[in-house]
Motif scaffolding. Structure first.
Motif, short mmCIF file in Angstrom:
data_model
loop_
_atom_site.label_atom_id
_atom_site.label_comp_id
_atom_site.label_asym_id
_atom_site.label_seq_id
_atom_site.Cartn_x
_atom_site.Cartn_y
_atom_site.Cartn_z
N ALA A 48 26.65 -17.53 -24.50
CA ALA A 48 27.43 -17.86 -25.71
C ALA A 48 28.12 -19.20 -25.45
O ALA A 48 29.09 -19.27 -24.71
CB ALA A 48 28.45 -16.76 -25.99
N VAL A 49 27.58 -20.25 -26.05
CA VAL A 49 28.11 -21.60 -25.84
C VAL A 49 29.24 -21.83 -26.84
O VAL A 49 29.02 -21.77 -28.06
CB VAL A 49 27.00 -22.66 -26.02
CG1 VAL A 49 27.57 -24.06 -25.82
CG2 VAL A 49 25.85 -22.40 -25.06
N GLN A 50 30.43 -22.07 -26.32
CA GLN A 50 31.57 -22.29 -27.23
C GLN A 50 31.39 -23.62 -27.94
O GLN A 50 31.09 -24.64 -27.33
CB GLN A 50 32.90 -22.26 -26.47
CG GLN A 50 34.09 -22.25 -27.40
CD GLN A 50 35.39 -21.94 -26.69
OE1 GLN A 50 35.50 -22.07 -25.48
NE2 GLN A 50 36.38 -21.53 -27.46
N VAL A 51 31.56 -23.58 -29.25
CA VAL A 51 31.47 -24.78 -30.08
C VAL A 51 32.81 -24.97 -30.76
O VAL A 51 33.74 -24.20 -30.56
CB VAL A 51 30.30 -24.67 -31.11
CG1 VAL A 51 28.96 -24.57 -30.38
CG2 VAL A 51 30.49 -23.49 -32.04
N GLU A 52 32.91 -26.01 -31.59
CA GLU A 52 34.18 -26.31 -32.24
C GLU A 52 34.59 -25.18 -33.19
O GLU A 52 33.76 -24.43 -33.68
CB GLU A 52 34.11 -27.63 -33.00
CG GLU A 52 33.20 -27.62 -34.20
CD GLU A 52 31.72 -27.75 -33.85
OE1 GLU A 52 30.90 -27.41 -34.71
OE2 GLU A 52 31.38 -28.14 -32.73
N ASP A 53 35.91 -25.09 -33.40
CA ASP A 53 36.44 -24.14 -34.37
C ASP A 53 35.93 -24.51 -35.76
O ASP A 53 35.68 -25.68 -36.05
CB ASP A 53 37.97 -24.17 -34.37
CG ASP A 53 38.57 -23.73 -33.05
OD1 ASP A 53 37.86 -23.13 -32.23
OD2 ASP A 53 39.77 -24.00 -32.85
N HIS A 54 35.78 -23.49 -36.60
CA HIS A 54 35.33 -23.70 -37.97
C HIS A 54 36.41 -23.20 -38.93
O HIS A 54 37.16 -22.28 -38.60
CB HIS A 54 34.02 -22.95 -38.23
CG HIS A 54 32.83 -23.63 -37.64
ND1 HIS A 54 32.65 -23.80 -36.29
CD2 HIS A 54 31.74 -24.17 -38.24
CE1 HIS A 54 31.52 -24.43 -36.07
NE2 HIS A 54 30.94 -24.66 -37.24
N PRO A 55 36.46 -23.76 -40.15
CA PRO A 55 37.43 -23.27 -41.14
C PRO A 55 37.07 -21.85 -41.58
O PRO A 55 35.91 -21.44 -41.55
CB PRO A 55 37.30 -24.26 -42.30
CG PRO A 55 36.05 -25.02 -42.07
CD PRO A 55 35.68 -24.89 -40.63
#
Length: 177
Positions: A48-55
């Motif tokens: 599980a590759v952490q990506v940027e937060d989303h709205p």
């Protein structure tokens, strides 16, 4: 659903098929790209590759993002529901071990997100999504939920049907309960 506890898993056919796992926390969706999708087999590790937060409003998106745009490809709302942290979630994210329960339309029970030790060249934090041993877990020889239930919980459509812009299988776009 109660405010502040939503989760969504979006099946995303972009450069390659993956599942975007999102937990609502502090007014945003904390997000990980799970390359092989979640597994119901206890102890089976899924990158599980952490990506940027989303709205938050992104959690309801289903459709096709044009190629050439960020995230270009087809997106289905594969699962959604409520999540509950079994500890302080902010502390768990900082320390790299988050234990939680999901109450979704497809996934339920206890889960773990565990951050892997990073390497100097890593651009993002890599985590492992792991199902805990509980009543919702399955044995390794049981059917894979990703194959067993491939369609959207929002519209009942498959990725291919969404890409072809076929209408929802549910009246007025809402699942039958």
């Amino acid at each position: 659903m109660r405010e502040g506890n939503h989760f969504v898993i979006q099946k995303h056919d972009a450069r390659r098929l993956h599942y975007d796992f999102r937990l609502e926390l502090n007014g945003v969706l904390k997000s990980w790209a799970v390359t092989k999708g979640p597994s119901l087999v206890p102890g089976e590790k899924r990158l599980a590759v952490q990506v940027e937060d989303h709205p938050l409003d992104y959690s309801d998106f289903e459709g096709t993002i044009p190629q050439g745009k960020y995230g270009g490809g087809t997106v289905a709302v594969w699962d959604r529901g409520i999540w509950t942290s079994l500890e302080d979630p902010e502390k768990g994210l900082v320390e790299g071990h988050l234990d939680f329960e999901l109450y979704g339309e497809k996934l339920t029970g206890r889960w773990h997100l565990i951050r892997m030790k990073g390497r100097p060249h890593d651009k993002r934090d890599n985590w492992l999504l792991i199902k805990a041993a509980d009543d919702a877990a399955r044995s390794p020889d049981a059917p894979d939920i990703l194959e067993e239930q491939p369609a959207s919980v929002k519209t009942g459509r498959t990725i291919a049907e969404i890409a072809e812009n076929k209408p929802s299988r549910y009246p007025e776009g809402k699942p039958l309960s």
